[in-house]
Each structure stands twice: as structure tokens, then as C-alpha cells.
Design an enzyme around this catalytic site. Structure first.
Site, PDB file in Angstrom:
ATOM      1  N   CYS A  99      39.003  24.299  28.892  1.00 16.35           N
ATOM      2  CA  CYS A  99      38.907  25.618  28.253  1.00 16.35           C
ATOM      3  C   CYS A  99      38.953  25.546  26.739  1.00 16.35           C
ATOM      4  O   CYS A  99      38.779  26.561  26.061  1.00 16.35           O
ATOM      5  CB  CYS A  99      40.002  26.527  28.785  1.00 16.35           C
ATOM      6  SG  CYS A  99      39.908  26.668  30.569  1.00 16.35           S
ATOM      7  N   HIS A 392      36.518  34.969  30.675  1.00 13.28           N
ATOM      8  CA  HIS A 392      36.704  33.605  30.166  1.00 13.28           C
ATOM      9  C   HIS A 392      35.631  32.653  30.712  1.00 13.28           C
ATOM     10  O   HIS A 392      35.875  31.930  31.667  1.00 13.28           O
ATOM     11  CB  HIS A 392      38.119  33.148  30.554  1.00 13.28           C
ATOM     12  CG  HIS A 392      38.428  31.726  30.254  1.00 13.28           C
ATOM     13  ND1 HIS A 392      38.015  31.077  29.102  1.00 13.28           N
ATOM     14  CD2 HIS A 392      39.143  30.802  30.965  1.00 13.28           C
ATOM     15  CE1 HIS A 392      38.451  29.820  29.137  1.00 13.28           C
ATOM     16  NE2 HIS A 392      39.127  29.629  30.243  1.00 13.28           N
ATOM     17  N   CYS A 422      45.346  27.152  25.954  1.00 12.16           N
ATOM     18  CA  CYS A 422      45.703  26.088  26.893  1.00 12.16           C
ATOM     19  C   CYS A 422      44.407  25.617  27.536  1.00 12.16           C
ATOM     20  O   CYS A 422      43.398  26.311  27.486  1.00 12.16           O
ATOM     21  CB  CYS A 422      46.646  26.633  27.961  1.00 12.16           C
ATOM     22  SG  CYS A 422      45.936  28.028  28.861  1.00 12.16           S
TER      23      CYS A 422
HETATM   24  C1  ACO Z   1      42.969  27.159  30.767  1.00 17.18           C
HETATM   25  C2  ACO Z   1      42.449  28.267  31.580  1.00 17.18           C
HETATM   26  O1  ACO Z   1      41.869  29.169  31.064  1.00 17.18           O
HETATM   27  S1  ACO Z   1      42.756  28.209  33.230  1.00 17.18           S
HETATM   28  C3  ACO Z   1      41.959  29.641  33.877  1.00 17.18           C
HETATM   29  C4  ACO Z   1      40.687  29.267  34.512  1.00 17.18           C
HETATM   30  N1  ACO Z   1      40.187  30.424  35.244  1.00 17.18           N
HETATM   31  C5  ACO Z   1      40.501  30.652  36.522  1.00 17.18           C
HETATM   32  O2  ACO Z   1      41.214  29.868  37.133  1.00 17.18           O
HETATM   33  C6  ACO Z   1      39.938  31.882  37.142  1.00 17.18           C
HETATM   34  C7  ACO Z   1      41.015  32.644  37.832  1.00 17.18           C
HETATM   35  N2  ACO Z   1      40.475  33.803  38.518  1.00 17.18           N
HETATM   36  C8  ACO Z   1      40.013  33.745  39.773  1.00 17.18           C
HETATM   37  O3  ACO Z   1      39.950  32.702  40.405  1.00 17.18           O
HETATM   38  C9  ACO Z   1      39.559  35.035  40.415  1.00 17.18           C
HETATM   39  O4  ACO Z   1      39.253  35.977  39.435  1.00 17.18           O
HETATM   40  C10 ACO Z   1      40.677  35.619  41.359  1.00 17.18           C
HETATM   41  C11 ACO Z   1      40.861  34.685  42.569  1.00 17.18           C
HETATM   42  C12 ACO Z   1      42.005  35.796  40.642  1.00 17.18           C
HETATM   43  C13 ACO Z   1      40.261  37.023  41.853  1.00 17.18           C
HETATM   44  O5  ACO Z   1      38.998  36.920  42.410  1.00 17.18           O
HETATM   45  P1  ACO Z   1      38.379  38.130  43.232  1.00 17.18           P
HETATM   46  O6  ACO Z   1      39.255  38.482  44.396  1.00 17.18           O
HETATM   47  O7  ACO Z   1      36.963  37.798  43.493  1.00 17.18           O
HETATM   48  O8  ACO Z   1      38.489  39.293  42.171  1.00 17.18           O
HETATM   49  P2  ACO Z   1      37.858  40.736  42.162  1.00 17.18           P
HETATM   50  O9  ACO Z   1      37.253  40.987  40.849  1.00 17.18           O
HETATM   51  O10 ACO Z   1      37.012  40.940  43.391  1.00 17.18           O
HETATM   52  O11 ACO Z   1      39.138  41.638  42.241  1.00 17.18           O
HETATM   53  C14 ACO Z   1      39.871  41.806  43.458  1.00 17.18           C
HETATM   54  C15 ACO Z   1      40.332  43.254  43.512  1.00 17.18           C
HETATM   55  O12 ACO Z   1      41.202  43.491  42.421  1.00 17.18           O
HETATM   56  C16 ACO Z   1      40.821  44.668  41.754  1.00 17.18           C
HETATM   57  N3  ACO Z   1      41.179  44.549  40.343  1.00 17.18           N
HETATM   58  C17 ACO Z   1      40.855  43.545  39.493  1.00 17.18           C
HETATM   59  N4  ACO Z   1      41.349  43.800  38.274  1.00 17.18           N
HETATM   60  C18 ACO Z   1      42.008  44.989  38.358  1.00 17.18           C
HETATM   61  C19 ACO Z   1      42.722  45.767  37.448  1.00 17.18           C
HETATM   62  N5  ACO Z   1      42.834  45.398  36.173  1.00 17.18           N
HETATM   63  N6  ACO Z   1      43.272  46.922  37.874  1.00 17.18           N
HETATM   64  C20 ACO Z   1      43.133  47.314  39.144  1.00 17.18           C
HETATM   65  N7  ACO Z   1      42.465  46.605  40.080  1.00 17.18           N
HETATM   66  C21 ACO Z   1      41.909  45.463  39.692  1.00 17.18           C
HETATM   67  C22 ACO Z   1      39.315  44.696  41.933  1.00 17.18           C
HETATM   68  O13 ACO Z   1      38.808  46.019  41.767  1.00 17.18           O
HETATM   69  C23 ACO Z   1      39.189  44.228  43.354  1.00 17.18           C
HETATM   70  O14 ACO Z   1      39.457  45.327  44.218  1.00 17.18           O
HETATM   71  P3  ACO Z   1      38.595  45.527  45.542  1.00 17.18           P
HETATM   72  O15 ACO Z   1      38.884  44.329  46.392  1.00 17.18           O
HETATM   73  O16 ACO Z   1      39.126  46.809  46.105  1.00 17.18           O
HETATM   74  O17 ACO Z   1      37.179  45.583  45.090  1.00 17.18           O
END
Ligand code: ACO
Length: 436
Positions: A99, A392, A422
Site C-alpha cells: 500500500c 483504497h 501502513c
Molecule cells: C495497508 C492496507 O491498506 S491493508 C487494507 C487492504 N484492503 C483490504 O484488505 C480491503 C478490505 N475490505 C474488504 O475486503 C471488503 O470491503 C469487505 C470484506 C470488508 C466488505 O466487502 P463487501 O461485503 O463486498 O462490502 P459491501 O460494499 O458489499 O458492503 C456490505 C454491506 O455493508 C453496507 N455498508 C458498507 N459501508 C457502509 C456504511 N458506511 N454505512 C452503512 N452500511 C454500509 C453495504 O451497503 C452493504 O450492505 P448490503 O449487504 O445490504 O448491500
């Protein structure tokens, strides 16, 4: 060796950031579905060249990166040179540092300018979570190689019989640490537990991020640094990040189930960065060349630092290690900064780092310092919202942060800003930017 870092060339000129630009960031499989990291990289570099009205012949080096690799184009930097209006003799190579990738590309170009090898370079990063190098299982890969060598039908049949139905399933790349197998989300869960970070605090930080990012977009300032991206075959376009919840309601966050530890977890889709598509880039020059060409730089690099820790436990602590080093190299303390910008990979990870900034114990035990890095003043912290809202695209975040910090400092009349992140592999980065 002196503690101070001299980020200048041999003529004592600073390293100027002359311009920065990004595509809007889009959630996985939305606006940029089917558009590769390379295509987004080409879009942003083309537009940056055109907006800055620089003669592409003047760009001596392009350093670019992606985290999720495109096997067909392993040197994305060179493909960008060849696929845009750049000079074919522009040197180009690719870097990867999870990242922190585009922090690395920016530093590589800066160091080329510092050594006097070049005067002008371009740096950035791009990632697609929608166009992925989908792989095959280890058993199928093994069998395919054997099949290629097999001579007779009998041999081929015997190899095919080794495979079960599940071996034929495609395998997407994991957002996980290679050596531990832990996903980034599981690491965020570790950090929430180690540092006692509540679900309510995580949700509140994410809500703050979405609220500030919405205000920022509505204020019109981001048009300066975010292009409109036209999506091939050019019937659609995206001109605004699409992950930002414009009507973020804190109560709705509490309803979500944990994503990585279903039974005991606190990390959810709402307090994690989403998987995202996007690209960003900046132009760097020696201060003297920038002036000679009539550019008013958006900022200068004052110092930078990369650090690394072990990966088994709480490894997304990079800002707490890299920031004090970058501050020391700049001859500054945290309270001297005008702005503090920390990549929000997960709210739990961000809050853990914020806690350790204020911890004397952490400073003494992990950094060998007799005072804490410093309490974070929230009026300086991620003032435009952070990655939880913007999203991101791994390799694009670094040059997004650099550009955003410089432009915001400028709007505030100048000062110094920290951009820190990070990264997987236990890596950390911090860069201090100064703006007049
Ligand atoms: C150094 C670094 O940067 S490490 C980081 C690297 N990045 C990562 O690891 C990515 C991490 N993120 C992920 O893997 C994914 O986004 C996850 C697993 C957390 C979630 O994935 P998904 O389940 O596909 O997310 P999705 O966008 O469909 O959201 C799930 C639900 O939460 C809801 N939701 C998401 N954000 C919000 C919010 N801010 N407020 C209210 N509801 C929310 C969505 O509307 C959705 O609802 P629904 O199922 O009724 O449609």
C-alpha cells in the site's frame, strides 16, 4: 551520520512536486469494471501531461507501480510510456511496496533528481480490484505443466485423473499476507483486540471520514486534483469517487455484521476500506527546473522514511514507526505540523496508530524515545476525510495522499504536512511535505 535528511540536489535545490492528479476512485466492479490498472494509469498520466501543459519530451523518467500485478504487463511503467503521448526514450520501471507503492515511486524519482541523474520525472501507481489475474489451483497448475510434457494418451489420462472438481475452480488473488496467510482484515481484528478499540469508536471514525469527504467534494476543491474518467467504449464516465456515503448515518453502521471474525469481531464493511479501482500520478522536478519552466510547485518533499516490523501480530502499525523517523529527519516534532494525513486502511488500524502516537510506553519500548510521538490534534487530522471514504486502490493511495496534502496546505496558506501509511509486509512510510 547526521539525523537530518537533505532532500535536495547537489545545487541545494529542493525536490518540487509540480502537479498531481488522480482518477475518481470506484468500488470494485462498478465504474471501472473491465478497465485494467494499466488503462487507468494511462488515463491519469495522459490527463496530467495535458493539464500541466508540459512537453512530454522533457520527462526523463517514469516510475510507476501496481500491487495486484498484471501478468501480461509486468512493467506497467514502461507500458504507460509506450501507450501515452510520452517520448519513447523516457526511462521507465515499476516498483511495488504494497500500500506504500506510490510513495516509493515518488521517492525513487525524487532520489533520481537528488543525485542529478534527471531533472524531471513522473511517479504514481494504479490498481484494479476488478480486472484480476485469476489463477488456477496448485494441483491444476502442476497438472497443466505435466500435460504439456506427456506424450501418450494414457499418460495424459493419468494426469487428468489426479484432478478433482474443486481443483478446477479459478483462484482469485488474496488480500492476505504471504508468509502468515492472515488477511489484512484479520490483522485489523488483531489490532482492535490488542489496543481495545471498540466497535463504536471504529464506526465513529468511519462516519467522520465519509462526512468530511462528502463536505470536501461538495465544496468543489477536489476537481483540481480528480479528473473525469471516460470509460471505454466512451459511453460512460465517472467524475466523483463512488464509495463515499453522502448521507452517512452512524446508527446504520451498528447494524452490520463483522466481516472477518463473524462471532467476536468488530471490523465490518463500513469501518474497512473497500476494494477499489483507481490511479494517481505526480510530476516532480528540481526546484530550479520548475522555476525555469515557470511552474509554481504545489509542494516540496522535506523528508521521508520507510520502516518495517514483523508480520505475525498487529503489523499495520507502520505510521507509528515511520512518522517519528521522518520527523527526526526533518528536524521537527509532531506539534510543528500543520496537517496530519494517515491512510485509513481500517478504522481499527488507524485508531491503534493514533493511540500509539500518544503513548509514552510505546515510544520508550519500541522507538527508544523518552517522549511520545505526540497526541494527535483532530483539527489537523485527515481533515478532508480519509481512505475509509475515498477508497483504497492500493498503489494509487500514496500519490493521492501527497497531492491532497499539498493542495490543502496551499489552501490554508502553507505549512508542513505529514502523509503516512501502513502497508502489507509490516511496512510503513511517512513523508513530510512543505508548502509555501
Ligand atoms: C495497508 C492496507 O491498506 S491493508 C487494507 C487492504 N484492503 C483490504 O484488505 C480491503 C478490505 N475490505 C474488504 O475486503 C471488503 O470491503 C469487505 C470484506 C470488508 C466488505 O466487502 P463487501 O461485503 O463486498 O462490502 P459491501 O460494499 O458489499 O458492503 C456490505 C454491506 O455493508 C453496507 N455498508 C458498507 N459501508 C457502509 C456504511 N458506511 N454505512 C452503512 N452500511 C454500509 C453495504 O451497503 C452493504 O450492505 P448490503 O449487504 O445490504 O448491500
Amino acid at each position: 551520520m547526521s539525523d537530518r535528511q537533505q532532500v535536495t540536489n547537489s545545487r541545494g535545490e529542493r525536490i518540487a512536486i509540480v502537479a498531481g492528479l488522480r482518477t475518481p476512485f470506484a468500488k470494485q466492479a462498478t465504474a471501472f469494471h473491465g478497465v485494467s490498472a494499466l488503462d487507468m494509469g494511462k488515463m491519469v498520466v495522459n490527463e496530467l501531461l495535458s493539464r500541466s501543459e508540459i512537453d512530454p519530451q522533457l520527462i526523463e523518467q517514469l516510475v510507476y507501480g501496481q500491487v495486484v500485478q498484471m501478468p501480461a504487463a509486468p512493467n506497467i511503467a514502461r507500458e504507460i510510456v509506450l501507450g501515452t503521448g510520452m517520448n519513447v526514450s523516457t526511462d521507465a520501471y515499476s516498483v511495488t511496496r504494497a500500500c506504500a507503492t506510490s510513495f516509493q515511486s515518488a521517492v525513487n524519482v525524487a532520489e533520481s533528481i537528488m543525485t542529478g541523474n534527471i531533472e524531471i520525472g513522473l511517479a504514481g501507481g494504479s490498481d484494479s480490484s476488478s480486472v484480476l489475474p485469476i489463477g488456477v489451483s496448485k494441483k491444476l497448475a502442476h497438472a497443466l505443466v505435466d500435460l504439456n510434457k506427456a506424450r501418450t494418451f494414457k499418460q495424459k489420462f493419468a494426469i487428468a485423473r489426479r484432478l478433482g472438481l474443486k481443483d478446477l475452480m479459478p483462484v482469485p488473488p488474496a488480500v492476505a499476507e504471504y508468509s502468515t496467510g492472515l488477511s489484512m482484515g484479520q490483522t485489523a481484528e488483531q489490532m482492535a483486540k490488542t489496543y481495545n478499540i471498540s466497535r463504536a469508536d471504529q464506526d465513529a471514525l468511519a462516519h467522520r471520514s465519509h462526512t468530511l469527504a462528502t463536505e470536501t467534494w461538495n465544496s468543489g476543491v477536489l476537481q483540481q486534483e480528480v479528473m473525469t474518467a471516460h470509460i471505454p467504449p466512451y459511453k460512460q464516465f465517472i467524475d466523483r469517487d463512488n464509495n463515499i456515503r453522502e448521507n452517512s448515518v452512524l446508527e446504520s453502521y451498528a447494524k452490520l455484521r463483522p466481516a472477518f471474525d463473524r462471532n467476536h469481531g468488530t471490523v465490518t464493511a463500513a469501518n474497512s476500506t473497500p476494494l477499489t479501482d483507481g490511479a494517481s500520478a505526480i510530476i516532480l522536478m528540481s526546484e530550479g527546473r520548475a522555476k525555469a519552466l515557470g511552474y509554481q510547485p504545489i509542494g516540496y518533499i522535506k523528508s521521508y522514511a520507510f520502516t518495517a516490523i514483523d508480520v505475525w501480530q498487529d503489523m499495520l502499525m507502520g505510521p507509528s514507526y515511520a512518522t517519528p523517523l521522518a520527523l527526526k529527519r526533518a528536524g521537527m516534532e509532531l506539534e510543528d505540523l500543520t496537517l496530519i494525513e494517515m491512510h485509513e486502511a481500517f478504522a481499527a488500524q488507524t485508531l491503534a496508530n493514533m493511540q500509539m502516537f500518544g503513548s509514552k510506553k510505546f515510544a520508550a519500548e519500541k522507538l527508544g524515545r523518552n517522549r511520545a510521538i505526540g497526541e494527535i490534534d483532530m483539527s489537523k487530522f485527515n481533515v478532508l476525510g480519509g481512505s475509509l471514504a475515498y477508497g483504497h486502490p492500493f498503489a494509487a493511495t500514496g500519490t493521492r495522499l501527497i497531492t491532497q496534502v499539498c493542495n490543502e496546505l496551499k489552501r490554508r496558506g502553507g505549512g508542513t504536512g505529514l502523509a503516512t501509511a501502513c502497508a502489507a509486509g509490516g511496512l510503513g512510510v511517512a513523508m513530510i511535505l512543505e508548502v509555501e
